[in-house]
Design an enzyme around this catalytic site. Sequence first.
Site, PDB file in Angstrom:
ATOM      1  N   ASP A 297       0.851  -1.174  -0.055  1.00 20.21           N
ATOM      2  CA  ASP A 297       0.062  -0.152  -0.095  1.00 20.21           C
ATOM      3  C   ASP A 297       0.912   1.330  -0.059  1.00 20.21           C
ATOM      4  O   ASP A 297       2.243   1.282   0.195  1.00 20.21           O
ATOM      5  CB  ASP A 297      -0.766  -0.384   1.168  1.00 20.21           C
ATOM      6  CG  ASP A 297      -2.316   0.854   0.999  1.00 20.21           C
ATOM      7  OD1 ASP A 297      -2.191   1.832   0.026  1.00 20.21           O
ATOM      8  OD2 ASP A 297      -3.337   0.788   1.552  1.00 20.21           O
TER       9      ASP A 297
HETATM   10  C1  BGC Z   1      -5.131   2.972   0.164  1.00 19.94           C
HETATM   11  C2  BGC Z   1      -5.403   2.069  -0.938  1.00 19.94           C
HETATM   12  C3  BGC Z   1      -5.211   2.528  -2.436  1.00 19.94           C
HETATM   13  C4  BGC Z   1      -3.929   3.230  -2.382  1.00 19.94           C
HETATM   14  C5  BGC Z   1      -3.635   3.813  -3.884  1.00 19.94           C
HETATM   15  C6  BGC Z   1      -3.904   3.661  -0.072  1.00 19.94           C
HETATM   16  O1  BGC Z   1      -3.744   5.000   0.737  1.00 19.94           O
HETATM   17  O2  BGC Z   1      -4.990   2.341   1.266  1.00 19.94           O
HETATM   18  O3  BGC Z   1      -6.435   1.328  -0.558  1.00 19.94           O
HETATM   19  O4  BGC Z   1      -5.617   1.706  -3.282  1.00 19.94           O
HETATM   20  O5  BGC Z   1      -3.750   4.336  -1.405  1.00 19.94           O
HETATM   21  O6  BGC Z   1      -4.259   5.091  -3.721  1.00 19.94           O
END
Ligand code: BGC
Length: 777
Positions: A297
């Site tokens: 993430d």
């Molecule tokens: C979130 C994810 C997301 C990623 C990309 C993160 O902050 O937890 O769910 O896919 O950002 O935007």
Amino acid sequence: MKRTFRTAVLLSLGLLLSPALHAQKAARAAASSTTDEQKMQRFIDDLMSKMTLEEKIGQLNLITVGFDVTGPVVSKDVDVNIRKGLVGGVFNTYTPVAARKLQDMALKESRLHIPLMFGYDVIHGHRTIFPIPLGLSASWDMTAIERSARVAAEESAADGLHWVFSPMVDIARDPRWGRVAEGAGEDPYLGSQIARAMVRGYQGTDLSKNNTVMACLKHFALYGAAEAGRDYNTTDMSLPRMYNEYLPPYKAAIEAGVGSVMSSFNDINGIPATGNKWLLTDLLRKQWGFKGFVATDYTAIPEMINHGVGNEAQVSAMALNAGADQDMVGEVYLRNLAQNLKDGTVKQEIIDLSCRRILEGKYKLGLFQDPYRGVSEKRAKATLMKKEFLDDARDVARKSFVLLKNDKNALPLKKSGTIALVGPLATRQHDLLGNWSAAGDWKQAVSVEQGIRNVAGSGVKIVTAQGANITDDQLLIDRLNAFSGALNIDKRSSEELIQEAVKVAQGADVVVAVVGESQGMSGEAASRSDISLPGQQLELLKALKKTGKPLVVVLMNGRPLTLNWENQNADAILETWFAGTQGGNAIADVLFGAYNPSGKLTMTFPQSVGQVPLYYNHKSTGRPFNDQPLDKYKSRYLDISNEPLYPFGYGLSYTTFSYSKPELSASTMSLGGTLDVKVTVKNTGNYDGEEVAQLYLRDVAGSVSRPVRELKGFQKVMLKKGESRTLTFHLTTDDLKFYNNDLQWVAEPGAFQVFVGPNSRDTQDASFTLSNGSAAN
Ligand code: BGC
């Protein structure tokens, strides 16, 4: 010019042949026993043999590139890095023009011309926005859910994307956590079905087709169990609980062939998920056989420093060795892996393996054959938000609504008289799209007011008043507006706003109050400690109630709310979540009876946030409460009952259904055998309608204590007025299995109870025994 260049690139990669040579090659391929897998590995072996260490590490780098008005904003470093082959994937860039700009850069200007993979947060639709995932799950309709993912795939693929950061399958039992909006609720069985449907919808059967996208299962793992419902918080959990209650949906998505996995932000029993070798390698790959790649993430690798498990060089090695292949935004791998290799904290084979997995992903998507996957502005124009997709969005939205109360047939509304349409969300377009409608255009969303005007016809007079702001808390407003910038506040005092609404209500036949949360109040980093209606909205409802007019409450929100006053005093309550682009039309369809609501809750609604976590499939205590208020030493609260306000699986219809007592095909099931449960459901009311018949099981006595009931089957059926149908649920021994404390998946002989009904509470039951021997029917 582009075509010539592309041809050169493909020829240099050995992928493009003259038609004659191509035919010969195809014939040879057919004759040989070379499998697709072997072909892919040979191609990647060849490519990797030409790659420098730097270029291999480059594939492990996933960057975000934003937009200016006309295309992607490419900072100098990004340019330079793409040209040097130091970028494997890009997210937050889409549209044929923007994606091509970067893809051209990689193909024309990097040494090995390796295509980029474009990812994005396509969560519940891309341009045509469907209901938020919690709403989708409330449809209990796998065809509808798969369809929503298919439409999202068609649109995102046409918009230059290859990879979507969905499905989010984190089991969540704590409505304080804002990200419950993004998942399928609290149940592992239903969550698993939905995980499979989403993967099927996105990926289809052949990822190399240019209208499919690779799905990304997230957030692995247990992100939904963040302590205190506070986002990003610690998770500490026993292995049996993980295996039985939290891991099944992830496993289901892996079994459905999901191409990639995103590691989560949280730590699990002390080790951050992103650096957790047990999780990302032993469980995911060795036990479950996952073959795709793992991306972290957003900045989850550098965040491991805050978790307190090492400095940058250490967390770099820890994450890679754990099995995190691609570093989202952190650029920790870019800065550290070469040195890690020199220091001996990572091995060349591990870097190679991660690089190979990324290249395999690109190969499976067909990017080495056609790095543009047939994307063009013409195709985008013909695909994005086309009529058929908008119709799908309207239909799926209607299916996601849950009728929580409907006294004296307050709903459906008549298409005559005067409706007072009040509440801060009645006119809002922004909020309808929810928190993760990344490429959704709120200006295209149909507000409730517009929807009602579209559906009601000329016989209905509509009078409106805002009645209240969603919130009056200036700090919260500033915070919400800093990210989505849309909360416009009426500066009049709350008394003035309420008075205006009361006046409007007094002149009407019925009041429809559209209240709830703004979209920014749920989703990421949007935990709430108080989950009641924010601001003065409850005061507004109380004032409206005093007018004596029938009060219909339409809720928009991204989580279960506490709704005690509303439940006691409103005449009808319709839960509509954040319903997407066609939200207003879909809500109006239900309000006026063009569609009979059929959704059922997938998360328990508590009476009070003090009961949280509250979920239906809990264990029994040694002192279960037994409805005897004077019994002191029982598992209970002094100030509130243990009951939820609305249980899991609950939802009404404009018609009514009766259930017969379940009948079993035998009183004994043998290990390895099966058993049928039959129940007759009858539509006893005045409308045709759909019902979700639910089957739960209880393992009465096991080697460990088992949940009081667990969902093991459901069927959504349409029954005409007066019609009855006998439904058969087919149980196998697998439905009786669970992970024991040695993590063996076992069914234990003994007594079982079967419950069938319209929700997890109002059921009728029957019993059978699982026997050790052969079937003794
Ligand atoms: C979130 C994810 C997301 C990623 C990309 C993160 O902050 O937890 O769910 O896919 O950002 O935007």
